[in-house]
Every structure is written in C-alpha cells, then in structure tokens.
Scaffold this active site. Sequence first.
Site, PDB file in Angstrom:
ATOM      1  N   LYS A  65       0.858  -1.179   0.000  1.00 15.33           N
ATOM      2  CA  LYS A  65       0.000   0.000   0.000  1.00 15.33           C
ATOM      3  C   LYS A  65       0.901   1.239   0.000  1.00 15.33           C
ATOM      4  CE  LYS A  65      -2.094   1.629   3.709  1.00 15.33           C
ATOM      5  NZ  LYS A  65      -1.853   3.071   3.686  1.00 15.33           N
ATOM      6  N   ASP A  94      -3.316   4.484  -1.422  1.00 19.23           N
ATOM      7  CA  ASP A  94      -4.117   5.003  -0.303  1.00 19.23           C
ATOM      8  C   ASP A  94      -4.087   6.523  -0.342  1.00 19.23           C
ATOM      9  OD1 ASP A  94      -5.416   5.500   2.035  1.00 19.23           O
ATOM     10  OD2 ASP A  94      -4.002   4.438   3.333  1.00 19.23           O
ATOM     11  N   LYS A 150      -6.848   8.276   0.010  1.00 15.89           N
ATOM     12  CA  LYS A 150      -8.030   8.712   0.787  1.00 15.89           C
ATOM     13  C   LYS A 150      -8.778   9.801   0.015  1.00 15.89           C
ATOM     14  CE  LYS A 150      -6.347   7.110   5.177  1.00 15.89           C
ATOM     15  NZ  LYS A 150      -4.920   6.893   4.834  1.00 15.89           N
ATOM     16  N   ALA A 207     -11.289  12.167  -1.469  1.00 14.92           N
ATOM     17  CA  ALA A 207     -12.489  12.726  -0.826  1.00 14.92           C
ATOM     18  C   ALA A 207     -12.814  14.081  -1.435  1.00 14.92           C
ATOM     19  CB  ALA A 207     -12.274  12.860   0.678  1.00 14.92           C
ATOM     20  N   SER A 249      -8.844   4.016  12.276  1.00 11.62           N
ATOM     21  CA  SER A 249      -8.280   3.168  13.333  1.00 11.62           C
ATOM     22  C   SER A 249      -7.674   3.923  14.509  1.00 11.62           C
ATOM     23  CB  SER A 249      -7.198   2.273  12.719  1.00 11.62           C
ATOM     24  OG  SER A 249      -6.190   3.069  12.125  1.00 11.62           O
ATOM     25  N   GLY A 282      -4.176  -0.868  11.491  1.00 10.49           N
ATOM     26  CA  GLY A 282      -4.164  -0.543  12.925  1.00 10.49           C
ATOM     27  C   GLY A 282      -3.545  -1.652  13.752  1.00 10.49           C
ATOM     28  N   GLY A 320      -0.365  -3.771  15.119  1.00 16.83           N
ATOM     29  CA  GLY A 320       1.054  -3.495  15.334  1.00 16.83           C
ATOM     30  C   GLY A 320       1.251  -2.156  16.019  1.00 16.83           C
ATOM     31  N   GLY A 374      -3.417  -2.701  17.584  1.00 13.44           N
ATOM     32  CA  GLY A 374      -4.348  -3.779  17.243  1.00 13.44           C
ATOM     33  C   GLY A 374      -3.623  -5.091  16.985  1.00 13.44           C
ATOM     34  N   ARG A 427       4.381   0.195  10.054  1.00 13.42           N
ATOM     35  CA  ARG A 427       5.599   0.358  10.859  1.00 13.42           C
ATOM     36  C   ARG A 427       6.097  -0.905  11.543  1.00 13.42           C
ATOM     37  NH1 ARG A 427       3.092   5.153  14.078  1.00 13.42           N
ATOM     38  NH2 ARG A 427       1.261   3.942  13.436  1.00 13.42           N
TER      39      ARG A 427
HETATM   40  O1  NUP Z   1      -8.267   4.108   9.421  1.00 11.35           O
HETATM   41  C1  NUP Z   1      -7.183   3.980   8.851  1.00 11.35           C
HETATM   42  N1  NUP Z   1      -6.069   3.764   9.579  1.00 11.35           N
HETATM   43  C2  NUP Z   1      -4.815   3.601   9.015  1.00 11.35           C
HETATM   44  O2  NUP Z   1      -3.844   3.424   9.742  1.00 11.35           O
HETATM   45  C3  NUP Z   1      -7.065   4.011   7.450  1.00 11.35           C
HETATM   46  C4  NUP Z   1      -5.823   3.838   6.839  1.00 11.35           C
HETATM   47  N2  NUP Z   1      -5.726   3.843   5.512  1.00 11.35           N
HETATM   48  N3  NUP Z   1      -4.693   3.640   7.633  1.00 11.35           N
HETATM   49  C5  NUP Z   1      -3.382   3.451   6.977  1.00 11.35           C
HETATM   50  O3  NUP Z   1      -2.844   2.188   7.363  1.00 11.35           O
HETATM   51  C6  NUP Z   1      -2.321   4.496   7.361  1.00 11.35           C
HETATM   52  O4  NUP Z   1      -2.371   5.567   6.445  1.00 11.35           O
HETATM   53  C7  NUP Z   1      -1.036   3.711   7.275  1.00 11.35           C
HETATM   54  O5  NUP Z   1      -0.558   3.711   5.943  1.00 11.35           O
HETATM   55  C8  NUP Z   1      -1.446   2.291   7.604  1.00 11.35           C
HETATM   56  C9  NUP Z   1      -1.157   1.866   9.031  1.00 11.35           C
HETATM   57  O6  NUP Z   1       0.208   1.969   9.316  1.00 11.35           O
HETATM   58  P1  NUP Z   1       0.883   1.447  10.682  1.00 11.35           P
HETATM   59  O7  NUP Z   1       0.137   2.049  11.813  1.00 11.35           O
HETATM   60  O8  NUP Z   1       0.744  -0.065  10.654  1.00 11.35           O
HETATM   61  O9  NUP Z   1       2.290   1.902  10.581  1.00 11.35           O
END
Ligand code: NUP
Length: 215
Positions: A34, A60, A62, A64, A114, A167, A169, A173, A190
Amino acid sequence: MRRASRLIVALDVKDAGTALRLAKECRAVADAVKVGWPLTLSAGPQMISRLAAEADVICDFKIADIPPISATITAAAFALGAKGVICHGFAGEDSVRACVEAARGDVFVVTEMSHPGGQQFTAPIAEDLAKIAVKAGASGIVAPATRPERVKRLRAIVGDLVILSPGAGAQGGSPGDAIAAGADYVIVGRAITESPDPAKAARGIADEIRAAAKR
Ligand code: NUP
C-alpha cells in the site's frame, strides 16, 4: 489481488530505495503493498509504477473530493499501475461512485478510522459509510483492527465485500483479532517497515493471520 497471506504492507517510507527494498523483501509473504501520500510526495508518483513491477499496489490517497476530481485522481492512480485505490466515504455516495466508475480495479472505502480520533467523527457514521460503499458498488471497505468488534459489526453490513483492516502493530491492534472479527486482509506498516528484519516481521504477522483464520 492475491489472497494467500492476507497481509498488505503499508510502505510509508520516504525514499524510493527503501520502498523497493521493502517490497522485494516482503514479496514472498505479502499479498500487496500500500502506497500513500508519504511515499508518493517524497519519491514521486512514478514510484507507483516502479512498485507495480514488483507487487500489487493499492494507492491510499483517501480520495475525498467532488465527483469529477475524485474520478480524475482515481484514473491517474490506475494509469500509474495501481490495482486498487482507497477513498473516503464521507465525501458522499456520488463521490464514491465516481471513483468506482473511473477505476480499473478495486475501490476501498474508509469507514471508521483506526486511530483514537477515528472515534470522534468517523465511528458514529461508520455504518452509513459502509452502506454507501455497498450502494456505490465499491469492492470493499477499510475498518479498524484497533476495534475488532467494529470490524465484526461492519462485516454484517457489507456482506461479502472485502474488508481491509489497518491498525495492527504500531497502533496497538492485533492482526489475528482483526481476521477473527471478519477482516479479509490486515494492513501493517511500521511493525514491518521499522523492524530490523522486515521479512521476518512480515512472516510472523502472516503466521498470526493463518492461526486466526483457523479459529
Ligand atoms: O483508518 C485507517 N487507519 C490507518 O492506519 C485508514 C488507513 N488507511 N490507515 C493506513 O494504514 C495508514 O495511512 C497507514 O498507511 C497504515 C497503518 O500503518 P501502521 O500504523 O501499521 O504503521
């Protein structure tokens, strides 16, 4: 999109070399990568095409915006080689539909975000956003691994649409809980990209997913 490990790696890194290295290291285990604004803005949009040669890429962005602009952004992402895009549902059904009509692949609609702030505005309207995804003909939704009970509730609304769940890691979550709650794929950034051994971290998460899928 392949559905083997059910893991999608979020490449929120800033340089092309690191992104390509991570994509190659995780290729054997991840079903897709992603790419969002962090990498696109720092390494350039061509990064999407370069990664698309290595893996399925979900953009991604987003999205809008008003429908014609949402459609233009969607079309541009697919022209660069994306297999899917992520848009927001709060822009309304017409904007989501514009993404779906412009897409040459999957469109995923963000419902409840998340992070903690996701509970402020997105949580109360998440079920309506999920209904918009269904009505607009999207491929799936994005639902929070930080709140597996919400993934379960949103699954009841979207039926057999695909659920991507970020979410796990770094945000606290659990990948296994998200899968057990009904997610099709877990998005992890991450916990993999900042690990000293990203491929090993990805394999560990894939193991958790596999075990949860059997629950
Ligand atoms: O609600 C969302 N939460 C979220 O973390 C929607 C998302 N698209 N993301 C994406 O998921 C965020 O932009 C990031 O790229 C990834 C989570 O990353 P990490 O927290 O695992 O590092």
